[in-house]
Design a protein around this motif. Structure first.
Motif, PDB file in Angstrom:
ATOM      1  N   GLY A  14      22.337  -1.318  -0.966  1.00 48.08           N
ATOM      2  CA  GLY A  14      22.598  -2.403   0.190  1.00 48.08           C
ATOM      3  C   GLY A  14      21.634  -3.003   1.014  1.00 48.08           C
ATOM      4  O   GLY A  14      20.719  -3.927   1.808  1.00 48.08           O
ATOM      5  N   GLY A  18      19.834  -5.310  -3.332  1.00 47.97           N
ATOM      6  CA  GLY A  18      20.552  -4.934  -4.507  1.00 47.97           C
ATOM      7  C   GLY A  18      21.862  -5.457  -3.397  1.00 47.97           C
ATOM      8  O   GLY A  18      22.557  -5.366  -4.929  1.00 47.97           O
ATOM      9  N   ASP A  36      23.313   3.656  -1.647  1.00 46.02           N
ATOM     10  CA  ASP A  36      22.447   3.394  -0.427  1.00 46.02           C
ATOM     11  C   ASP A  36      22.703   4.162   0.692  1.00 46.02           C
ATOM     12  O   ASP A  36      23.998   4.713   1.024  1.00 46.02           O
ATOM     13  N   ILE A  57      19.488   8.769  -2.352  1.00 45.53           N
ATOM     14  CA  ILE A  57      18.667   9.392  -3.307  1.00 45.53           C
ATOM     15  C   ILE A  57      18.093  10.295  -4.056  1.00 45.53           C
ATOM     16  O   ILE A  57      18.125  10.775  -4.872  1.00 45.53           O
ATOM     17  N   GLY A  85      14.036   1.858  -3.349  1.00 45.95           N
ATOM     18  CA  GLY A  85      12.516   1.676  -3.061  1.00 45.95           C
ATOM     19  C   GLY A  85      12.387   1.244  -1.615  1.00 45.95           C
ATOM     20  O   GLY A  85      13.202   1.314  -0.729  1.00 45.95           O
ATOM     21  N   ILE A 107      10.639   9.079  -3.318  1.00 37.76           N
ATOM     22  CA  ILE A 107      12.025   7.641  -3.402  1.00 37.76           C
ATOM     23  C   ILE A 107      11.700   6.405  -4.323  1.00 37.76           C
ATOM     24  O   ILE A 107      12.350   6.380  -5.057  1.00 37.76           O
ATOM     25  N   ILE A 134      13.483  -1.599 -11.002  1.00 38.89           N
ATOM     26  CA  ILE A 134      12.646  -2.846 -10.287  1.00 38.89           C
ATOM     27  C   ILE A 134      11.437  -1.790  -9.716  1.00 38.89           C
ATOM     28  O   ILE A 134      11.666  -1.328  -8.972  1.00 38.89           O
ATOM     29  N   TYR A 149       2.371   3.070  -2.453  1.00 40.88           N
ATOM     30  CA  TYR A 149       3.314   2.167  -2.745  1.00 40.88           C
ATOM     31  C   TYR A 149       2.817   1.842  -4.643  1.00 40.88           C
ATOM     32  O   TYR A 149       3.953   2.083  -5.602  1.00 40.88           O
TER      33      TYR A 149
HETATM   34  N1  LIG Z   1      10.807  -7.093  -0.900  1.00 38.74           N
HETATM   35  C1  LIG Z   1       9.797  -7.482  -1.816  1.00 38.74           C
HETATM   36  O1  LIG Z   1       8.729  -7.996  -1.568  1.00 38.74           O
HETATM   37  C2  LIG Z   1       8.922  -6.631  -3.234  1.00 38.74           C
HETATM   38  C3  LIG Z   1       8.717  -6.948  -4.279  1.00 38.74           C
HETATM   39  C4  LIG Z   1       8.463  -6.617  -5.078  1.00 38.74           C
HETATM   40  C5  LIG Z   1       9.615  -5.101  -5.468  1.00 38.74           C
HETATM   41  N2  LIG Z   1      10.301  -4.819  -4.910  1.00 38.74           N
HETATM   42  C6  LIG Z   1      10.839  -3.726  -5.045  1.00 38.74           C
HETATM   43  O2  LIG Z   1      12.044  -4.142  -5.066  1.00 38.74           O
HETATM   44  C7  LIG Z   1      13.727  -3.364  -4.744  1.00 38.74           C
HETATM   45  C8  LIG Z   1      14.577  -3.790  -3.866  1.00 38.74           C
HETATM   46  O3  LIG Z   1      13.672  -3.968  -2.762  1.00 38.74           O
HETATM   47  P1  LIG Z   1      14.610  -5.307  -1.531  1.00 38.74           P
HETATM   48  O4  LIG Z   1      13.403  -6.185  -1.310  1.00 38.74           O
HETATM   49  O5  LIG Z   1      15.748  -5.287  -1.507  1.00 38.74           O
HETATM   50  O6  LIG Z   1      13.914  -3.798  -0.358  1.00 38.74           O
HETATM   51  P2  LIG Z   1      15.480  -3.762   1.035  1.00 38.74           P
HETATM   52  O7  LIG Z   1      14.466  -2.413   1.804  1.00 38.74           O
HETATM   53  O8  LIG Z   1      15.900  -4.612   1.845  1.00 38.74           O
HETATM   54  O9  LIG Z   1      16.168  -2.386   0.152  1.00 38.74           O
HETATM   55  C9  LIG Z   1      16.214  -1.214  -0.371  1.00 38.74           C
HETATM   56  C10 LIG Z   1      17.061  -0.153   0.497  1.00 38.74           C
HETATM   57  O10 LIG Z   1      16.908   1.219  -0.250  1.00 38.74           O
HETATM   58  C11 LIG Z   1      17.875   1.653   0.421  1.00 38.74           C
HETATM   59  N3  LIG Z   1      16.807   3.318   0.328  1.00 38.74           N
HETATM   60  C12 LIG Z   1      15.694   3.746   0.962  1.00 38.74           C
HETATM   61  N4  LIG Z   1      15.596   4.670   0.953  1.00 38.74           N
HETATM   62  C13 LIG Z   1      16.420   5.301   0.425  1.00 38.74           C
HETATM   63  C14 LIG Z   1      16.965   6.965   0.222  1.00 38.74           C
HETATM   64  N5  LIG Z   1      16.255   7.737   0.172  1.00 38.74           N
HETATM   65  N6  LIG Z   1      18.635   7.186  -0.604  1.00 38.74           N
HETATM   66  C15 LIG Z   1      19.261   6.074  -0.652  1.00 38.74           C
HETATM   67  N7  LIG Z   1      18.593   4.616  -0.834  1.00 38.74           N
HETATM   68  C16 LIG Z   1      17.665   4.228   0.426  1.00 38.74           C
HETATM   69  C17 LIG Z   1      17.233   1.322   1.472  1.00 38.74           C
HETATM   70  O11 LIG Z   1      18.685   1.395   2.524  1.00 38.74           O
HETATM   71  C18 LIG Z   1      18.373  -0.212   0.942  1.00 38.74           C
HETATM   72  O12 LIG Z   1      18.804  -0.993   1.485  1.00 38.74           O
HETATM   73  C19 LIG Z   1      12.820  -1.893  -4.329  1.00 38.74           C
HETATM   74  O13 LIG Z   1      12.191  -0.931  -5.205  1.00 38.74           O
HETATM   75  C20 LIG Z   1      11.094  -2.267  -4.172  1.00 38.74           C
HETATM   76  O14 LIG Z   1       9.862  -1.490  -3.379  1.00 38.74           O
HETATM   77  C21 LIG Z   1      10.817  -5.350  -3.980  1.00 38.74           C
END
Ligand SMILES: NC(=O)c1ccc[n+]([C@@H]2O[C@H](COP(=O)([O-])OP(=O)(O)OC[C@H]3O[C@@H](n4cnc5c(N)ncnc54)[C@H](O)[C@@H]3O)[C@@H](O)[C@H]2O)c1
Length: 248
Positions: A14, A18, A36, A57, A85, A107, A134, A149
């Motif tokens: 979500g 994702g 999610d 998760i 994440g 997480i 990721i 992190y």
């Molecule tokens: N956005 C950035 O700048 C960035 C950069 C590098 C890596 N990442 C990594 O990419 C991945 C996706 O990040 P994003 O930017 O889409 O973030 P986001 O916050 O939009 O998405 C993360 C999703 O994980 C879900 N989530 C969190 N805890 C949960 C749990 N306990 N159980 C089930 N679902 C859970 C949240 O509800 C959310 O929908 C993550 O692993 C993040 O660490 C993000």
């Protein structure tokens, strides 16, 4: 279509990345199960080959049930994409509680132990599978104040490499993607309390990318499609930097 007949589970489905990953996997012909904590953003994906599952998760039993149901109904599981994440608000280590550290590790890293263990149960008998996690380019190019992190994402990458060698005899591939700063709601969550996010987004995050732009969820989903597809059939234990050169 690249992924016809593949059954793929996506965690963090979500989220900003994702949801785009789910959409692209569907466009490429896959059957997708998205997990999610919050599935409201997925309500707009109305597709006969998509199922959304609301679950924490870290709930081992609930996650095991989703994998079992998917395998029972679809007959197999070909792919797992770990996009779940959480971010850390930038803070010096003295201000970070053990509880915050543990939550990030749970997480971002322990969740992988749970999902990969389930995926392997169903992939091993079929002698094929692809797992993509990721992580983050911050593992190789850290920013100050994100110690917990970054440690959790380092664990994610080393766990993937460890699983790649363990699962190679079973023809299951395991790879990592390191995105650079990406244009999703998570980016704002890295910013410390007193800092203005709009300024930070342009002046710090964007400028830190040599190619001059923030990473888009589509950039990451393109890499995911490649890694789960048969085009990457000899790629395992790799880390793909989707970061506009941020890691250089
Ligand atoms: N956005 C950035 O700048 C960035 C950069 C590098 C890596 N990442 C990594 O990419 C991945 C996706 O990040 P994003 O930017 O889409 O973030 P986001 O916050 O939009 O998405 C993360 C999703 O994980 C879900 N989530 C969190 N805890 C949960 C749990 N306990 N159980 C089930 N679902 C859970 C949240 O509800 C959310 O929908 C993550 O692993 C993040 O660490 C993000």
């Amino acid at each position: 279509m690249e992924l016809n007949n593949k059954v793929i589970i996506v965690t963090g489905a979500g989220g900003g990345m994702g949801k785009v990953i789910v959409s692209q996997l569907l466009e490429e012909g896959a059957f997708v199960v998205g997990i999610d904590l919050s599935v409201s953003s997925l309500e707009t994906i109305n597709h006969e080959r998509f199922v959304a599952k609301k679950a924490n998760i870290l709930d081992e039993q609930e996650i095991a049930k989703i994998f079992l149901d998917t395998n029972n109904k679809q007959g197999k599981i070909d792919g797992l994409v770990n996009a779940v994440g959480i971010a850390q608000q930038q803070s010096p280590i003295e201000d970070v509680s053990l509880e915050q550290w543990t939550r990030l590790m749970n997480i971002n890293a322990t969740s992988l132990f749970i999902t990969v263990k389930e995926a392997v149960k169903y992939m091993k008998p079929n002698r094929q599978g692809s797992i993509v996690t990721i992580a983050s380019i911050s593992v190789v190019r850290p920013r100050p104040g994100l110690q917990s992190y970054i440690a959790s994402k380092g664990a994610a990458e080393s766990f993937s490499r460890a699983m790649a060698i363990e699962l190679a005899p079973h023809l299951i591939r395991v790879n990592t993607i390191h995105p650079g700063p990406a244009d999703t709601q998570m980016l704002g969550q890295f910013v410390g309390g007193d800092t203005d996010f709009t300024t930070m987004k342009d002046e710090v995050f964007k400028k830190s990318v040599p190619l001059g732009e923030l990473i888009k969820p589509e950039d990451v989903s393109n890499a995911v499609v490649y890694l789960v597809s048969d085009r990457a059939k000899v790629v395992t234990g790799a880390t793909l930097h989707v970061d506009g050169g941020r890691g250089l």
